[in-house]
Design a protein around this motif. Structure first.
Motif, PDB file in Angstrom:
ATOM      1  N   GLN A  88      -1.234 -15.975  22.101  1.00 59.17           N
ATOM      2  CA  GLN A  88      -2.029 -15.088  20.992  1.00 59.17           C
ATOM      3  C   GLN A  88      -1.721 -13.818  19.819  1.00 59.17           C
ATOM      4  N   ALA A  89       0.179 -13.195  20.041  1.00 57.59           N
ATOM      5  CA  ALA A  89       0.437 -12.259  19.682  1.00 57.59           C
ATOM      6  C   ALA A  89       0.684 -12.563  18.010  1.00 57.59           C
ATOM      7  N   ALA A  90       0.615 -11.478  17.700  1.00 57.44           N
ATOM      8  CA  ALA A  90       1.130 -12.145  15.852  1.00 57.44           C
ATOM      9  C   ALA A  90       2.413 -12.515  15.802  1.00 57.44           C
ATOM     10  N   ASP A  91       2.558 -13.437  14.782  1.00 57.94           N
ATOM     11  CA  ASP A  91       3.916 -13.847  14.769  1.00 57.94           C
ATOM     12  C   ASP A  91       4.952 -12.854  13.602  1.00 57.94           C
ATOM     13  N   GLU A  92       4.242 -12.645  12.884  1.00 63.50           N
ATOM     14  CA  GLU A  92       4.912 -10.940  12.195  1.00 63.50           C
ATOM     15  C   GLU A  92       4.035 -10.032  12.188  1.00 63.50           C
ATOM     16  N   VAL A  93       4.909  -9.198  11.323  1.00 64.77           N
ATOM     17  CA  VAL A  93       4.020  -7.903  10.879  1.00 64.77           C
ATOM     18  C   VAL A  93       3.416  -7.741   9.825  1.00 64.77           C
ATOM     19  N   LEU A  94       1.892  -7.522  10.415  1.00 64.49           N
ATOM     20  CA  LEU A  94       0.927  -7.521   9.020  1.00 64.49           C
ATOM     21  C   LEU A  94       0.836  -6.868   7.843  1.00 64.49           C
ATOM     22  N   ASP A  95       0.990  -6.542   7.197  1.00 65.81           N
ATOM     23  CA  ASP A  95       1.083  -5.370   5.971  1.00 65.81           C
ATOM     24  C   ASP A  95       0.727  -5.726   4.614  1.00 65.81           C
ATOM     25  N   GLY A  96       0.397  -4.616   3.772  1.00 64.63           N
ATOM     26  CA  GLY A  96       0.092  -4.418   2.860  1.00 64.63           C
ATOM     27  C   GLY A  96      -0.349  -3.275   2.283  1.00 64.63           C
ATOM     28  N   PRO A  97      -0.492  -3.388   0.824  1.00 63.24           N
ATOM     29  CA  PRO A  97      -0.981  -2.038   0.026  1.00 63.24           C
ATOM     30  C   PRO A  97      -2.130  -1.325   0.781  1.00 63.24           C
ATOM     31  N   ASN A  98      -3.316  -1.870   1.539  1.00 70.34           N
ATOM     32  CA  ASN A  98      -4.091  -0.968   2.655  1.00 70.34           C
ATOM     33  C   ASN A  98      -3.752  -0.559   3.975  1.00 70.34           C
ATOM     34  N   VAL A  99      -2.907  -0.810   4.549  1.00 72.34           N
ATOM     35  CA  VAL A  99      -2.331  -1.098   5.475  1.00 72.34           C
ATOM     36  C   VAL A  99      -1.023   0.220   5.816  1.00 72.34           C
ATOM     37  N   TRP A 100      -1.288   1.469   6.581  1.00 72.95           N
ATOM     38  CA  TRP A 100      -0.032   2.249   6.222  1.00 72.95           C
ATOM     39  C   TRP A 100       0.392   2.858   7.773  1.00 72.95           C
ATOM     40  N   ARG A 101       1.281   3.031   7.990  1.00 73.43           N
ATOM     41  CA  ARG A 101       1.937   2.682   9.282  1.00 73.43           C
ATOM     42  C   ARG A 101       2.644   4.142  10.104  1.00 73.43           C
ATOM     43  N   VAL A 102       1.832   5.714   9.793  1.00 70.62           N
ATOM     44  CA  VAL A 102       1.627   6.777   9.850  1.00 70.62           C
ATOM     45  C   VAL A 102       2.546   7.324  10.952  1.00 70.62           C
ATOM     46  N   ARG A 103       3.502   8.116  11.206  1.00 74.14           N
ATOM     47  CA  ARG A 103       4.606   8.415  12.163  1.00 74.14           C
ATOM     48  C   ARG A 103       4.715   9.654  12.599  1.00 74.14           C
ATOM     49  N   ALA A 104       4.516  10.172  14.188  1.00 72.34           N
ATOM     50  CA  ALA A 104       4.362  11.083  14.609  1.00 72.34           C
ATOM     51  C   ALA A 104       4.946  12.273  13.316  1.00 72.34           C
ATOM     52  N   GLY A 105       4.476  13.900  13.175  1.00 77.08           N
ATOM     53  CA  GLY A 105       5.205  14.027  12.167  1.00 77.08           C
ATOM     54  C   GLY A 105       4.410  14.019  10.552  1.00 77.08           C
ATOM     55  N   ASP A 106       4.054  12.771  10.094  1.00 79.55           N
ATOM     56  CA  ASP A 106       4.071  12.946   9.006  1.00 79.55           C
ATOM     57  C   ASP A 106       2.687  13.691   8.381  1.00 79.55           C
ATOM     58  N   ARG A 107       2.098  14.055   7.509  1.00 90.35           N
ATOM     59  CA  ARG A 107       0.815  14.660   6.978  1.00 90.35           C
ATOM     60  C   ARG A 107      -0.522  13.625   5.741  1.00 90.35           C
ATOM     61  N   LEU A 108      -1.681  13.627   6.129  1.00 93.18           N
ATOM     62  CA  LEU A 108      -2.445  13.726   5.290  1.00 93.18           C
ATOM     63  C   LEU A 108      -3.136  14.428   4.413  1.00 93.18           C
ATOM     64  N   VAL A 109      -2.736  14.383   3.326  1.00 94.28           N
ATOM     65  CA  VAL A 109      -4.136  14.898   2.654  1.00 94.28           C
ATOM     66  C   VAL A 109      -5.121  13.621   1.833  1.00 94.28           C
ATOM     67  N   TRP A 110      -6.236  14.405   2.124  1.00 94.66           N
ATOM     68  CA  TRP A 110      -7.268  14.076   1.448  1.00 94.66           C
ATOM     69  C   TRP A 110      -8.205  15.310   0.462  1.00 94.66           C
ATOM     70  N   VAL A 111      -8.417  14.627  -0.564  1.00 96.21           N
ATOM     71  CA  VAL A 111      -8.427  15.288  -1.890  1.00 96.21           C
ATOM     72  C   VAL A 111     -10.523  14.596  -2.349  1.00 96.21           C
ATOM     73  N   GLY A 112     -11.163  15.648  -2.914  1.00 99.31           N
ATOM     74  CA  GLY A 112     -12.174  14.845  -2.605  1.00 99.31           C
ATOM     75  C   GLY A 112     -13.068  16.229  -3.399  1.00 99.31           C
TER      76      GLY A 112
END
Length: 187
Positions: A88-112
């Motif tokens: 049942q394991a994925a054969d490939e890494v699932l990626d797309g424009p709606n997927v971010w793999r954020v690393r330790a140390g990265d920052r996200l800024v939310w505005v609105g």
């Protein structure tokens, strides 16, 4: 940007960001611990009724998303081993424009726009620092817009101004206290 502080996203955490028209989420990374200025990785423009899922908990990943065996480490390895043995394991890494793999140390800024129960300073709703790798899943619309050829929207002047303020606020916080090591992965 007097009132918006830094939120820490550590291990075993899941958060949903409920979105409104005019919201945007910006992903910042520091290429190395010697870089004082972060780089903008991506920006999502968001709409009413959409939400963003941020998690590093296997249990909270939606059923449509599968981790690849190379994206798992630590306490999730036995679970991945079970999936591999069951085929049942994925054969490939699932990626797309709606997927971010954020690393330790990265920052996200939310505005609105301001909203109840959320402190906002000049359009900046929050700055988040990842202390562990996390998966960020945006609205499905981000994927379908690209697949169907819908042109990307232009960010409003107000959103751009808030993003600039958020970038300045994230930069003023200095270099993150943690930096990613090795490949991205949960566990």
């Amino acid at each position: 940007m007097s009132q918006v502080g830094l939120a820490i996203f550590g291990a075993d955490t899941t958060q949903y960001l409920p979105c409104r028209n005019g919201d945007a989420l910006m992903w910042l990374e520091y290429p190395s611990m010697f870089d004082a200025q972060p780089e903008i990785v991506d920006i999502w423009q968001l709409h009413d009724g959409e939400y963003v899922l941020m998690t590093n908990r296997w249990e909270d990943i939606p059923s449509w998303f599968s981790l690849h065996p190379n994206e798992v480490r630590g306490h999730y390895l036995p679970r991945m081993r079970e999936q591999i043995n069951a085929g049942q394991a994925a054969d490939e890494v699932l990626d797309g424009p709606n997927v971010w793999r954020v690393r330790a140390g990265d920052r996200l800024v939310w505005v609105g726009s301001p909203r109840p129960n959320t402190i906002s300073a000049e359009g900046v709703l929050g700055i988040l620092e990842a202390r562990d790798d996390l998966l960020v899943l945006g609205p499905e619309r981000l994927l379908t817009d690209i697949l169907t050829g819908v042109p990307s929207e232009t960010l409003s002047d107000e959103t751009m101004a808030a993003l600039r303020l958020g970038l300045g606020g994230a930069t003023q916080l200095g270099v993150p206290r943690v930096m990613a090591q090795g490949k991205w992965g949960l566990g």
